[in-house]
Design an enzyme around this catalytic site. Structure first.
Site, PDB file in Angstrom:
ATOM      1  N   LEU A 184       0.838  -1.200   0.000  1.00 24.34           N
ATOM      2  CA  LEU A 184       0.000   0.000   0.000  1.00 24.34           C
ATOM      3  C   LEU A 184       0.868   1.242   0.000  1.00 24.34           C
ATOM      4  CD1 LEU A 184      -2.639   1.622   0.399  1.00 24.34           C
ATOM      5  CD2 LEU A 184      -2.384   1.208   2.864  1.00 24.34           C
ATOM      6  N   ASP A 185       1.613   1.405   1.044  1.00 23.04           N
ATOM      7  CA  ASP A 185       2.539   2.534   1.199  1.00 23.04           C
ATOM      8  C   ASP A 185       3.818   1.974   1.814  1.00 23.04           C
ATOM      9  OD1 ASP A 185       3.948   4.822   1.772  1.00 23.04           O
ATOM     10  OD2 ASP A 185       2.471   5.667   3.145  1.00 23.04           O
ATOM     11  N   PRO A 186       4.768   1.579   0.956  1.00 23.79           N
ATOM     12  CA  PRO A 186       4.863   1.866  -0.481  1.00 23.79           C
ATOM     13  C   PRO A 186       4.159   0.821  -1.345  1.00 23.79           C
ATOM     14  CG  PRO A 186       6.848   0.765   0.237  1.00 23.79           C
ATOM     15  CD  PRO A 186       6.000   0.923   1.475  1.00 23.79           C
ATOM     16  N   ASP A 230       0.461   3.670  -3.556  1.00 19.91           N
ATOM     17  CA  ASP A 230       0.731   5.117  -3.617  1.00 19.91           C
ATOM     18  C   ASP A 230       1.640   5.451  -4.804  1.00 19.91           C
ATOM     19  OD1 ASP A 230       2.898   3.798  -2.465  1.00 19.91           O
ATOM     20  OD2 ASP A 230       3.343   5.391  -1.040  1.00 19.91           O
TER      21      ASP A 230
END
Length: 815
Positions: free
Chosen positions: A489-491, A494
């Protein structure tokens, strides 16, 4: 081979017409020409339907399939009629110049070109394709014949040597997709492909070729839309599944002559509408024109029949006086294999020995090793096993977690493994699998990666690329493996959503002036029912570490840096203005070094770059209270030694601030306020979390680890509770000195209250999709990769949307 045995037993002379060649090695008897003729007719028909599905009526609509005509002359007349309309300029201007690229110059290519020349045509050289593609005429069709020297180059010398290529084709690569296919409307492929030869088009090539084209100079109007991409059709007359056209997995048929290949999904559909390139690959093309093909073949064969009759079953083959064209094509005579084909006996023996092994290899499923069986593993295993062609091994130090996943999903096997203690077992597992998905703590990735390099096994992680991982870049390249990082997700997501905007803006001539990004995993609002308004589904260590990290960002051209130690919690919410999704009542603070993303994303023009973390408003202020007391401190503390005397939270807090532990709680709160500077809200937070109570501490050497363990038990999701993921990018775009755009993309994802969490899905699914793409050959780049190339992020985002994880966009223009 039963037929060959019968031929030898019955003393039958066997002649292979495919082996009848002249002194230059060219075949003298072949159906190839009519394969090319039928294939060309078919693809012109298919293009007519494909153009129609894309909103364009063209003269190609009046051309039928080859078998719909009594003979090829009738088809040629239909093509000439279409050509006449084209010569009058009746092609839609919005489709741009049409270019056909023919591979090879043999019988197949010649037959196809013979039909093509019924259209108004002009041949061009490969070096002129770009100019023609952009500014060619619309009253003719362009053709380019690609020979081997046009696109095959030695990997080292970057040149083509025909002799070397014949002997060592594995030393060569093809630049066909860049130099020729990039400008083609349709590719007519008629070359022979050997297994060790370079492929003309790979699966990653298809993803690049089928990107949206940008040709703003082409006129458009309602009813005449621009084409989604330049390449619209491929007629693979060679009909070699997985051969020179890698994504052509199965031949089409006369009944179903076309399929539409979607590069983003890596799938075929029987349709003319939708995303993708139309493919025709019938493996018996000449049968669509049976009479002509037979007469043509017979006319080539007939002159050699007298020479064939010179073969006598009762005379030694060596005494045969047939023409060398015939004699060299005789495979069996006098009940034996002829000298030129004695090698067939050896091949049969080898085949018999390896038949079982080959059959096993054909049915063998691809194997993925998942390291870790926590929350994220569930979505990964579920996605990889849903089609039934990937076998998954889940290795975990917690046997019950691995067993639970194996019981829930098919083709899944559990393994008990502590990677820190059993490196030999880990190495055996890595060697036995095609790809490793490491969901372990990031500091363990380098050890896993070294084993992947050693055994040439691909690898996927969801973590940031650490310096230790970066040092393994050259080793991964040398081993020829793909190490895909930052696919969570993050990273992860994004990166992908940001690059999707940046690439679009660059293609259309704009500049990125600012980029502000926030992401956070939170409890759903109705379950944010504790003082920190935060809950943990795994170890809190990572979350709490971010509160004492430093940060660096760019604002209006000025670099700002926040030191480590906790100042981030004090300054962060004041720096970052969270004015979106106001119903969530969010705040944010900068995350790590945002400046590195200017180069990574190619947005050096941006005067503002900030990446931040989202929390519910008030989180930072409450955490500051814990920081001031020294609870987020990893230095050993004597009171927390596991062998020391028992201690309560209240006693430990008193110890930290130098007060007698017998003090009344009310007096302790007053001291915290007056002497330590804690606010009423911060003191209430301590109290509600029982950090001022007489609860006994489970000691973990230092305040930080002790607090992490406590919160991992205290702030957990209860039955029926769900989490939430929020991601938002705000992008400033400059289109011209007096035209600007503010674009934002938002993704809000809720977890299932009785199933998978939003965090596990948004971290696990991108990694699973990337893993499948590697196994299916969609990702072929080697070394350490990030999901920031369009060929990677576009398919992942599309497949995430199919899983219910998708973002929305908003935009506002101003001057």
């Amino acid at each position: 081979m039963a037929m060959l045995d019968a031929i030898l037993e019955k003393n039958i002379a066997l002649i292979d017409y495919e082996k009848m060649v002249n002194d230059k090695g060219a075949r003298v008897v072949a159906f190839g020409k009519y394969a090319g003729v039928a294939g060309m007719i078919n693809i012109l028909h298919g293009l007519g339907l494909r153009f129609l599905a894309l909103g364009h009526h063209t003269p190609f609509m009046h051309i039928g399939l080859a078998h719909n005509y009594r003979n090829s002359e009738m088809a040629r007349q239909a093509i000439r009629d279409a050509g006449y309309e084209i010569s009058l300029g009746l092609l839609p201007k919005s489709i741009g110049p049409l270019i056909f690229v023919f591979t090879g110059s043999g019988n197949v290519s010649q037959g196809a070109q013979e039909v093509f020349r019924e259209l108004p045509y002009e041949y061009v050289e490969p070096e002129h394709l770009k100019k023609v593609a952009n500014h060619g005429a619309m009253n003719r069709i362009y053709a380019c014949v690609a020979s081997r020297e046009d696109h095959f180059i030695n990997k080292e010398t970057r040149k083509f040597d025909s002799v070397e290529y014949e002997e060592h084709p594995e030393r060569y690569i093809s630049t066909f997709s860049q130099k020729l296919a990039s400008y083609a409307t349709c590719i007519i492929n008629g070359i022979y492909w050997a297994p060790n030869s370079p492929k003309l088009l790979t699966i990653p090539d298809a993803k690049r070729l089928l990107r949206p084209s940008h040709q703003p100079w082409l006129p458009t109007s309602p009813g005449c839309p621009v084409l989604p991409h330049r390449l619209l059709g491929i007629c693979d007359i060679s009909a070699d599944p997985g051969g020179s056209i890698e994504f052509m997995r199965d031949c089409t048929t006369i009944d179903k002559p076309f399929c539409l290949y979607d590069a983003d999904e890596n799938t075929n559909t029987e349709s003319f509408g939708g995303d993708g390139v139309l493919v025709c690959s019938i493996d018996n093309m000449p049968t669509q024109l049976p009479r002509e093909a037979t007469e043509f073949f017979g006319s080539l064969l007939l002159p050699y029949v007298p020479e064939m009759l010179k073969l006598h079953a009762d005379a030694p083959f060596s005494s045969c006086e047939s023409n060398p064209v015939v004699k060299n094509a005789v495979i069996a005579a006098n009940g034996q294999l002829t000298p030129n084909f004695k090698y067939i006996a050896d091949l049969r023996e080898q085949r018999a020995k390896s038949e079982l092994k080959s059959r096993s290899a054909m049915s063998k499923m691809k194997k993925a090793l998942i390291l870790g069986a926590g929350y994220v593993s569930g979505p990964v295993v579920q996605y990889l096993t849903k089609e039934g062609n990937i076998a998954v091994t889940v290795a975990s130090s917690v046997k019950s977690e691995a067993d639970a996943l194996a019981a829930r999903y098919k083709n899944t096997s559990p393994v008990l493994l502590d990677v820190k203690r059993s490196k030999e077992d880990l190495e055996r597992l890595v060697d036995a699998h095609d790809v490793v998905v490491s969901l372990l703590p990031y500091e363990l990735h380098p050890m896993v990666c070294e084993l992947c390099i050693k055994h040439q096994t691909d690898m996927v992680t969801t973590s940031y690329v650490s310096p230790a991982m970066q040092q393994l870049e050259q080793g991964a390249i040398a081993a020829g493996i793909t190490v895909m990082n930052e696919t969570g997700l993050d990273p992860g997501i994004d990166h992908m959503l940001a690059m999707q905007i940046f690439d679009e803006v660059r293609e259309k001539g704009g500049k990125i002036s600012s980029f502000v990004s926030f992401c956070g995993g939170l409890p759903a609002p109705e379950h944010a029912d504790n003082p920190l308004m935060y809950k943990f589904s795994w170890n809190p260590r990572g979350v709490l570490l971010t509160t004492i990290n430093g940060a660096k960002y760019l604002e209006n051209g000025q670099v700002h840096e926040i030191p480590t130690g906790g100042e981030l919690m004090h300054l962060g919410p004041k720096i970052t203005k969270v004015d979106f999704l106001e119903g969530f009542n969010l705040e944010g603070y900068p995350n790590r070094d945002s400046l590195t993303y200017r180069k990574l994303y190619g947005i050096e023009s941006a005067h503002t770059v900030l990446r931040g973390t989202l929390r519910y408003r008030g989180f930072c202020h409450r955490i500051t209270g814990l920081l001031r007391l020294g609870l987020i401190n990893s230095q050993p503390h004597t009171s927390l030694h596991p062998q020391g005397p028992d201690i309560t939270w209240k006693q430990f807090i008193c110890n930290l601030i130098g007060q007698n532990s017998e003090i009344l709680t009310e007096n302790l709160k007053q001291i915290l306020k007056e002497k330590m500077g804690l606010s009423t809200t911060q003191i209430i937070t301590l109290e509600q979390m029982d950090l001022l109570s007489d609860k006994q501490i489970l000691k973990k050497e230092n305040p930080f680890d002790t607090l992490c363990h406590y919160l991992s038990k205290r702030l957990v999701y209860g039955p029926g509770e769900r989490d939430l993921v929020v991601l938002r990018h705000a992008v400033g775009i400059e289109w011209s000195p007096d035209k600007f755009e503010h674009r934002h993309v938002e993704m809000v994802c809720y977890g299932d209250s009785n199933g998978q969490t939003a965090m596990s899905r948004t971290v696990g699914l991108p990694a699973a999709i990337a893993t499948r793409m590697i196994l299916d050959g969609e990702i072929q780049d080697k070394g350490l990769l990030l999901p920031i190339k369009r060929d990677i992020y576009q398919p992942i985002l599309k497949r995430l949307a199919a899983e219910g994880i998708k973002a929305t966009e908003g935009s506002k223009f101003f001057e």
